[in-house]
Write a protein that holds these residues in place. Sequence first.
Motif, short mmCIF file in Angstrom:
data_model
loop_
_atom_site.label_atom_id
_atom_site.label_comp_id
_atom_site.label_asym_id
_atom_site.label_seq_id
_atom_site.Cartn_x
_atom_site.Cartn_y
_atom_site.Cartn_z
N PRO A 120 0.81 -1.22 0.00
CA PRO A 120 0.00 0.00 0.00
C PRO A 120 0.85 1.28 0.00
O PRO A 120 1.94 1.29 0.55
N THR A 126 -4.21 5.68 -0.76
CA THR A 126 -5.01 4.46 -0.85
C THR A 126 -6.49 4.79 -0.74
O THR A 126 -7.31 4.31 -1.52
N LYS A 130 -9.27 4.17 -3.60
CA LYS A 130 -10.34 3.23 -3.27
C LYS A 130 -11.70 3.90 -3.42
O LYS A 130 -12.67 3.30 -3.90
N PHE A 200 -3.80 2.99 -6.41
CA PHE A 200 -4.52 2.07 -5.52
C PHE A 200 -4.46 0.63 -6.05
O PHE A 200 -4.09 -0.31 -5.34
#
Lengths: 205, 413
Positions: A120, A126, A130, A200
């Motif tokens: 990550p 992230t 997302k 991501f």
Amino acid sequence: MRRTAAGTPAAPPMRRTLGLPAALLAGLVSHALAAQADNGRELAAACAACHGEGGNSRSEAVPTLAGHPAPYLVVQLILFREQQRRNEIMTPLAKALSDKDIEDLAAYFAGEARAPSPGPADAAATASGKAVADAHRCGTCHLPDYAGREQIPRLAAQREDYLLKTMRDYKSGQRSGLDGMMTSVLHPVTDEQLVALASFLSRLP
Amino acid sequence: MHRYQSRSWTALVSAVVLICGPAAVAQQPAPAASGAPAAPPAPPSWAQGRSSAQDKSPLAPHNAPLTAKNAEEIPVDKIKVPDGFEVSLWASGMPNARSMTLGDKGTVFVGSRLVGRVYAVVERDGKREVKAIAQGLHRPNGVAFKDGALYVAELSRILRYDDIENRLDSPPEPKVVYADLPKDEPHGWKFIAFGPDGMLYVPVGAPCNICEPPDTHAQIRRIKPDGAGAEVVARGVRNTVGFDWHPQTRELWFTDNGRDWLTNMQPEEELNRVTKTGQNFGFPVCHAGSILDPEFGKGKSCEGHEPPAALLGPHAAALGMRFYTGGMFPAEYKDRIIVARHGSWNRDVKEGFDVVQVTPQDKGAPLVERFAHGWLEGDKFWGRPTDVQVLRDGSLLVSDDWNGAIYRISHKK
């Protein structure tokens, strides 16, 4: 369900197949899967220069092939061969492949493990990637873990630069896929959001 | 042989290794995909129009294979036809084989949607031969034949190959006869045919599952063979992939695929009849003659929209259709409509995957009956009838884009 080139009316370049002679293949029916993997592995040796050992790319903007669903790889190679997806390197290469070679190559790369992602990014990056993926329901087709299925590619742990380039190509209509669906889906997505998405997805396991 | 071929592969690949680098891998634009689509809808067209309750539905369009099955792998004996008829595998090895047309010399031309090829099936010295006569086209689904020339409908262009039947081994470069067409991918592939008026009929589908289409879409238009004189023949047409003209009345009849995500039972696909130029067949307001769209039909009525002549089953994907004009089938088949139903995806229990026959009645709605079936076994299908074509001997061809094959249905004397 196995489809071979034998029934396909090949244009002249496609007659240059690399498969085992038909008689030999017939004698190997009980080992068909092994033969398929072997033929695929043999052919795939040529792909490693750009796509990496076992199809895990270390070249800029060149996709990782390992771990894709086999039908996705079959479709893409056929689209290259049939000039539906254009690339100055892949189109001439794919022209030399029969349907059977393509299926064998796809089976080989589908069976190779995808190299682990870099892990990550920072939490904020992230979260923003997302959020875009969730808002546009990418997981509906690519599956919630982004492993892909059937003709839909695996996105998890794909190269970040390739993901970004691909999404930009779809958005601009340079690449249309089988049905233009990705062009529609990405139409409202901003370039900044594409960058977040690529970050991501490339870092998923 | 094998070694020689491996060398050529190796040579190709070595050349590539030398040039493989970031600068060399820029993707060339696909020419036919250029140009901005007219306001593409989001989410993807097929999923658009889902209610929130349907958001997690596992239903999605069936992904067509881009390869063809070998003849011996196609279980043609599973296809059932009425007593007195028989089915054979007529041609195979044509990935994604879809719409068909017949040349003056008996060549059967076959378009494809996803592999960019147009095929010709010819008989030479008693042997049937399949050739790819065009490759690298963009969704060349539609084929039509007139005055020795093959017309091919790409997504947004109509091409013409002159004197094609004398040049199957070295087809000429096509001429672009018409390109005033939208570039949208959803419902952008086309069926085309020449009418008894000598005009080429060209549909433009709705660029969505359900939406208020631009004025340029959801219609059937006709053009002169040279591309001039475009005129809209029918509006409110969501997506027709098959039409033909009644042999007696010369009226245009066409299939139209209804919207998705309403219910399992609604709406049914339509068989429509154009009695007056410019009629509106309901999309997006009124589906199947009586169902107001929950969003686009709000506060409106089905009045003023032509009702279908017949209903062809919910989500069954009625595509290719022809009037039976041959002399081989029993007399009662004369002027019946034969329809290929590609088969449903947007329904829990599958519907279609067969060929139906439609018999007009003196009073009331035409009778719709099954003609050929067996491609669907329980919840699994192994083939998808896509188009039909009557041959000169009176037998009927049925194309199947799932297997890349064409079947022939004949009647035993």
